[in-house]
Design a protein around this motif. Structure first.
Motif, PDB file in Angstrom:
ATOM      1  N   LEU A 127       0.832  -1.204   0.000  1.00 13.75           N
ATOM      2  CA  LEU A 127       0.000   0.000   0.000  1.00 13.75           C
ATOM      3  C   LEU A 127       0.867   1.254   0.000  1.00 13.75           C
ATOM      4  O   LEU A 127       0.549   2.255  -0.650  1.00 13.75           O
ATOM      5  N   GLN A 128       1.986   1.201   0.721  1.00 15.32           N
ATOM      6  CA  GLN A 128       2.887   2.351   0.769  1.00 15.32           C
ATOM      7  C   GLN A 128       3.557   2.595  -0.587  1.00 15.32           C
ATOM      8  O   GLN A 128       4.050   3.698  -0.839  1.00 15.32           O
ATOM      9  N   LEU A 129       3.566   1.580  -1.444  1.00  8.38           N
ATOM     10  CA  LEU A 129       4.081   1.741  -2.813  1.00  8.38           C
ATOM     11  C   LEU A 129       2.985   2.164  -3.786  1.00  8.38           C
ATOM     12  O   LEU A 129       3.183   2.124  -4.994  1.00  8.38           O
ATOM     13  N   GLN A 130       1.813   2.535  -3.234  1.00 13.95           N
ATOM     14  CA  GLN A 130       0.660   2.978  -4.012  1.00 13.95           C
ATOM     15  C   GLN A 130       0.031   1.856  -4.842  1.00 13.95           C
ATOM     16  O   GLN A 130      -0.612   2.106  -5.852  1.00 13.95           O
ATOM     17  N   TRP A 131       0.222   0.592  -4.438  1.00  9.91           N
ATOM     18  CA  TRP A 131      -0.499  -0.500  -5.090  1.00  9.91           C
ATOM     19  C   TRP A 131      -1.939  -0.470  -4.598  1.00  9.91           C
ATOM     20  O   TRP A 131      -2.217  -0.186  -3.435  1.00  9.91           O
ATOM     21  N   SER A 132      -2.864  -0.789  -5.483  1.00  9.72           N
ATOM     22  CA  SER A 132      -4.268  -0.860  -5.077  1.00  9.72           C
ATOM     23  C   SER A 132      -4.517  -2.188  -4.364  1.00  9.72           C
ATOM     24  O   SER A 132      -3.783  -3.165  -4.569  1.00  9.72           O
ATOM     25  N   PRO A 133      -5.554  -2.278  -3.522  1.00  8.84           N
ATOM     26  CA  PRO A 133      -5.872  -3.552  -2.867  1.00  8.84           C
ATOM     27  C   PRO A 133      -6.079  -4.695  -3.849  1.00  8.84           C
ATOM     28  O   PRO A 133      -5.682  -5.829  -3.573  1.00  8.84           O
ATOM     29  N   GLN A 134      -6.693  -4.423  -4.992  1.00  7.73           N
ATOM     30  CA  GLN A 134      -6.897  -5.483  -5.975  1.00  7.73           C
ATOM     31  C   GLN A 134      -5.571  -5.961  -6.553  1.00  7.73           C
ATOM     32  O   GLN A 134      -5.354  -7.164  -6.756  1.00  7.73           O
ATOM     33  N   GLN A 135      -4.657  -5.030  -6.815  1.00 10.95           N
ATOM     34  CA  GLN A 135      -3.342  -5.417  -7.312  1.00 10.95           C
ATOM     35  C   GLN A 135      -2.601  -6.260  -6.282  1.00 10.95           C
ATOM     36  O   GLN A 135      -1.948  -7.257  -6.619  1.00 10.95           O
ATOM     37  N   ILE A 136      -2.713  -5.878  -5.021  1.00 12.13           N
ATOM     38  CA  ILE A 136      -2.041  -6.620  -3.952  1.00 12.13           C
ATOM     39  C   ILE A 136      -2.601  -8.037  -3.856  1.00 12.13           C
ATOM     40  O   ILE A 136      -1.855  -9.019  -3.768  1.00 12.13           O
ATOM     41  N   ALA A 137      -3.929  -8.153  -3.877  1.00 11.50           N
ATOM     42  CA  ALA A 137      -4.574  -9.463  -3.723  1.00 11.50           C
ATOM     43  C   ALA A 137      -4.157 -10.410  -4.840  1.00 11.50           C
ATOM     44  O   ALA A 137      -3.838 -11.585  -4.592  1.00 11.50           O
ATOM     45  N   ARG A 138      -4.156  -9.919  -6.077  1.00 14.80           N
ATOM     46  CA  ARG A 138      -3.793 -10.796  -7.196  1.00 14.80           C
ATOM     47  C   ARG A 138      -2.301 -11.094  -7.212  1.00 14.80           C
ATOM     48  O   ARG A 138      -1.873 -12.188  -7.589  1.00 14.80           O
ATOM     49  N   HIS A 154      -9.201  -8.443  -1.997  1.00 15.39           N
ATOM     50  CA  HIS A 154      -9.090  -6.986  -2.002  1.00 15.39           C
ATOM     51  C   HIS A 154     -10.177  -6.355  -1.136  1.00 15.39           C
ATOM     52  O   HIS A 154      -9.973  -5.306  -0.532  1.00 15.39           O
ATOM     53  N   GLU A 155     -11.334  -7.021  -1.031  1.00 16.01           N
ATOM     54  CA  GLU A 155     -12.409  -6.491  -0.201  1.00 16.01           C
ATOM     55  C   GLU A 155     -12.004  -6.493   1.272  1.00 16.01           C
ATOM     56  O   GLU A 155     -12.323  -5.559   2.021  1.00 16.01           O
ATOM     57  N   THR A 156     -11.289  -7.533   1.706  1.00 15.43           N
ATOM     58  CA  THR A 156     -10.805  -7.586   3.082  1.00 15.43           C
ATOM     59  C   THR A 156      -9.842  -6.444   3.363  1.00 15.43           C
ATOM     60  O   THR A 156      -9.870  -5.829   4.437  1.00 15.43           O
ATOM     61  N   ILE A 157      -8.984  -6.134   2.398  1.00 11.12           N
ATOM     62  CA  ILE A 157      -8.031  -5.032   2.572  1.00 11.12           C
ATOM     63  C   ILE A 157      -8.780  -3.714   2.697  1.00 11.12           C
ATOM     64  O   ILE A 157      -8.500  -2.896   3.579  1.00 11.12           O
ATOM     65  N   TYR A 158      -9.745  -3.494   1.793  1.00 17.53           N
ATOM     66  CA  TYR A 158     -10.531  -2.263   1.858  1.00 17.53           C
ATOM     67  C   TYR A 158     -11.250  -2.144   3.204  1.00 17.53           C
ATOM     68  O   TYR A 158     -11.231  -1.086   3.847  1.00 17.53           O
ATOM     69  N   ARG A 159     -11.894  -3.216   3.633  1.00 15.72           N
ATOM     70  CA  ARG A 159     -12.650  -3.168   4.883  1.00 15.72           C
ATOM     71  C   ARG A 159     -11.732  -2.953   6.084  1.00 15.72           C
ATOM     72  O   ARG A 159     -12.090  -2.276   7.045  1.00 15.72           O
ATOM     73  N   SER A 160     -10.521  -3.514   6.030  1.00 18.39           N
ATOM     74  CA  SER A 160      -9.574  -3.321   7.124  1.00 18.39           C
ATOM     75  C   SER A 160      -9.093  -1.881   7.197  1.00 18.39           C
ATOM     76  O   SER A 160      -8.739  -1.392   8.272  1.00 18.39           O
TER      77      SER A 160
END
Length: 370
Positions: A127-138, A154-160
């Motif tokens: 996230l600190q590298l500006q990756w989106s939650p969807q990019q991180i999840a995949r 990615h939904e878990t990341i957003y909700r967290s």
């Protein structure tokens, strides 16, 4: 309230419908980060309100626990625990007991990022590298294909991020999302509506070859200017097939300077990787014919007020706002700094590339053309 919030209505309008102040509605929405809680359901094994009323009437009538249990076809131990657990100062009351049971049944599932702190640390770093939650999840699925402990949606990341009571990710990480809002809300589509003037002898996008439209052939680019304060600008170029990004420093916003900078940038790529350029109707490209003569690169222009015809570039400019927020002076950035930002963006996995990076795809293209 939640239905209207999902539909994109403003807090003020929603509050007016309930004759409340908008801060009251905002407070309710903010408790869960603008995300509607899942509807709760009672277990089919739990005692119902009707059964609790039968228990209450049975106790008032002096019936034994065994007698009440037989009437309800329940175990005596179930009735005994129910009475002990929910008996108040005034004895057992069905409605009060039912409310207590409903409140105790709240058991939010422990977030995976709380249970797996190492995974949370990896997610926070991306996230600190500006990756989106969807990019991180995949990316996690590609990096650890057989390790479920390293997979998170990615939904878990957003909700967290939005629901801070989970305690999985720090609230400060919200600032690294593409849209740094404190609550989740509906998407709002925005587009340019100003008149960019008229340019002579333009070639319409409708005349662009079909091979450009279907992204079958590499080397076709989309371009635009990213604007900052005091009239500062940088040129952004995106290759349609690979989504590879190049940023071009400008020293002035006049058309001649822009065209000269684009000509200089075009000379750094072989013709096989730079065949055409699609631009909007901005007057900065009034010298498009000089650009074509100098580079042998055709320039196509979008229809007026149709920025989505350069969808890749519009999306990329949105991503670049994470690095260049509105209102900052873009003149101060050197070409080296712009190259570093472009490299950072090119090394982020993209959903449209099956979560490969633009840099990987562009290198494959270079290898195939070489």
């Amino acid at each position: 309230m939640w239905a209207r919030w999902r539909a994109g209505e403003s807090l003020e309008h929603i509050a007016q419908l309930f004759n409340r102040n908008h801060s009251s509605v905002e407070g309710i929405l903010a408790q869960t980060g603008g995300i509607q809680p899942a509807p709760r359901q009672r277990s089919r094994l739990a005692l119902t309100l009707a059964e609790r009323e039968e228990i209450s009437r049975g106790l008032v009538a002096g019936d034994s626990i065994q007698s009440i249990a037989r009437q309800l076809s329940r175990s005596p131990s179930t009735i005994c625990r129910e009475i002990k657990r929910n008996r108040g100062a005034k004895g057992y009351r069905a409605s009060h007991a039912d409310q207590l049971a409903w409140e105790r049944a709240q058991r939010p599932k422990v977030c995976k990022l709380v249970r797996h702190r190492a995974l949370a640390h990896i997610v926070a770093g991306k996230l600190q590298l500006q990756w989106s939650p969807q990019q991180i999840a995949r990316w996690l699925k590609r990096a650890w294909p057989r390790d479920e402990d390293h997979h998170v949606s990615h939904e878990t990341i957003y909700r967290s991020l939005f629901i801070q009571v989970r305690g999985a990710l720090k609230k400060e990480l919200l600032g690294h999302l593409r849209r740094t809002r404190a609550m989740r809300c509906s998407r709002h589509h925005t587009q340019k509506t100003d008149d960019h003037g008229r340019i002579r002898d333009t070639i319409s996008i409708s005349e662009r070859p079909a091979t450009v439209e279907d992204r079958a052939v590499p080397g076709h680019w989309e371009g635009d200017l990213l604007c900052g304060s005091s009239g500062s600008q940088i040129a952004t170029l995106v290759e349609r097939q690979t989504r590879y990004v190049m940023l071009v420093k400008l020293t002035s916003k006049d058309g001649e300077t822009v065209v000269n900078a684009l000509i200089k940038r075009a000379s750094k790529l072989p013709h096989e990787l730079y065949r055409s350029l699609t631009w909007d109707r901005g007057t900065e490209m009034a010298g498009h014919k000089r650009f074509t003569i100098a580079t042998d690169i055709a320039v196509y222009f979008c229809d007026p007020k149709h920025p989505w015809q350069r969808g890749s570039n519009e999306n990329t400019n949105g991503l670049l706002r994470q690095y260049f927020p509105k209102g900052i002076d873009l003149w101060v950035y050197s070409q080296a700094k712009l190259n570093a930002v472009a490299r950072r963006l090119n090394e982020r996995p993209r959903k449209t590339l099956n979560y490969e990076t633009p840099a990987e795809r562009f290198q494959q293209t270079i290898a195939s053309t070489g």
